[in-house]
Motif scaffolding. Sequence first.
Motif, mmCIF file in Angstrom:
data_model
loop_
_atom_site.group_PDB
_atom_site.id
_atom_site.type_symbol
_atom_site.label_atom_id
_atom_site.label_comp_id
_atom_site.label_asym_id
_atom_site.label_seq_id
_atom_site.Cartn_x
_atom_site.Cartn_y
_atom_site.Cartn_z
ATOM 1 N N ARG A 92 0.857 -1.179 0.000
ATOM 2 C CA ARG A 92 0.000 0.000 0.000
ATOM 3 C C ARG A 92 0.898 1.236 0.000
ATOM 4 N NH1 ARG A 92 -2.840 -3.462 -1.035
ATOM 5 N NH2 ARG A 92 -4.828 -4.134 -0.170
ATOM 6 N N SER A 141 -7.721 4.206 -2.626
ATOM 7 C CA SER A 141 -7.916 2.755 -2.509
ATOM 8 C C SER A 141 -6.604 2.013 -2.303
ATOM 9 C CB SER A 141 -8.629 2.206 -3.748
ATOM 10 O OG SER A 141 -7.800 2.343 -4.889
ATOM 11 N N MET A 142 -5.484 2.648 -2.635
ATOM 12 C CA MET A 142 -4.165 2.036 -2.447
ATOM 13 C C MET A 142 -3.439 2.587 -1.224
ATOM 14 S SD MET A 142 -3.108 -0.395 -4.391
ATOM 15 C CE MET A 142 -1.321 -0.280 -4.299
ATOM 16 N N SER A 197 -12.635 10.398 -1.200
ATOM 17 C CA SER A 197 -12.366 9.339 -2.175
ATOM 18 C C SER A 197 -12.487 7.948 -1.566
ATOM 19 C CB SER A 197 -10.961 9.516 -2.765
ATOM 20 O OG SER A 197 -10.842 10.753 -3.410
ATOM 21 N N GLY A 198 -12.863 7.880 -0.276
ATOM 22 C CA GLY A 198 -13.116 6.587 0.342
ATOM 23 C C GLY A 198 -12.083 6.119 1.347
ATOM 24 N N TYR A 199 -11.056 6.918 1.616
ATOM 25 C CA TYR A 199 -10.050 6.488 2.594
ATOM 26 C C TYR A 199 -10.650 6.474 3.993
ATOM 27 C CZ TYR A 199 -5.835 6.352 5.466
ATOM 28 O OH TYR A 199 -4.876 6.004 6.394
#
Length: 198
Positions: free
Chosen positions: A98, A117-118, A162-164
């Motif tokens: 990651r 996402s990463m 962004s979803g973190y």
Amino acid sequence: FNEYSEAKNQELRTLLEYAKNLRADAIVLCPVNGIDANENRSSWLERTRYALSQYGPLFEEYGLYGYVEPLGFTASSLRSKAEAIEAIEGSGYERWYRLVHDTFHHHLANEKQYFASMTGLVHLSSVAAGSLHREPTDADRILFLEDDLLATREQAQALVNSGYRGTFSFEPFSPAVQNLDIESLEMEIQKSINQLFR
């Protein structure tokens, strides 16, 4: 981490043993910093990919992640998260890697992309806005400021949007922060949290 050797591989195994015993989730991997401006960057990217391919089986064996942290300094062998992802994808062990999104290094590398996402970890710091006529250094990194050269709050918000949903960690290297007494430091950290995540 990206100047690979068998000794580094053994060092990683030792660190993974410690990390497993501490119930940590990951180890942060920092690239070589201090290369000459004329060095071949594509050669360093290949060395990074190779190192990650060699470390991959160890991360798989221990069930822990490697968090790759690009350093945005002009002298860094791995400056951007986009480069890091290219090396990760080429390693054959994407499952175990990651990114570290560091607001300071994101700014120095002049990156625009967010890879939520990463991302496995976010490092937060601020640099006072003003007329810096040089590349900021670690010594300029303090706790959160409203008037921040790095746009730290905006970076953190963009990642969350962004979803973190992972960990945010303060990383102030400035002696002005590191030399505070415990009570003052606790107050400054709480103030930074309140301002940053209000």
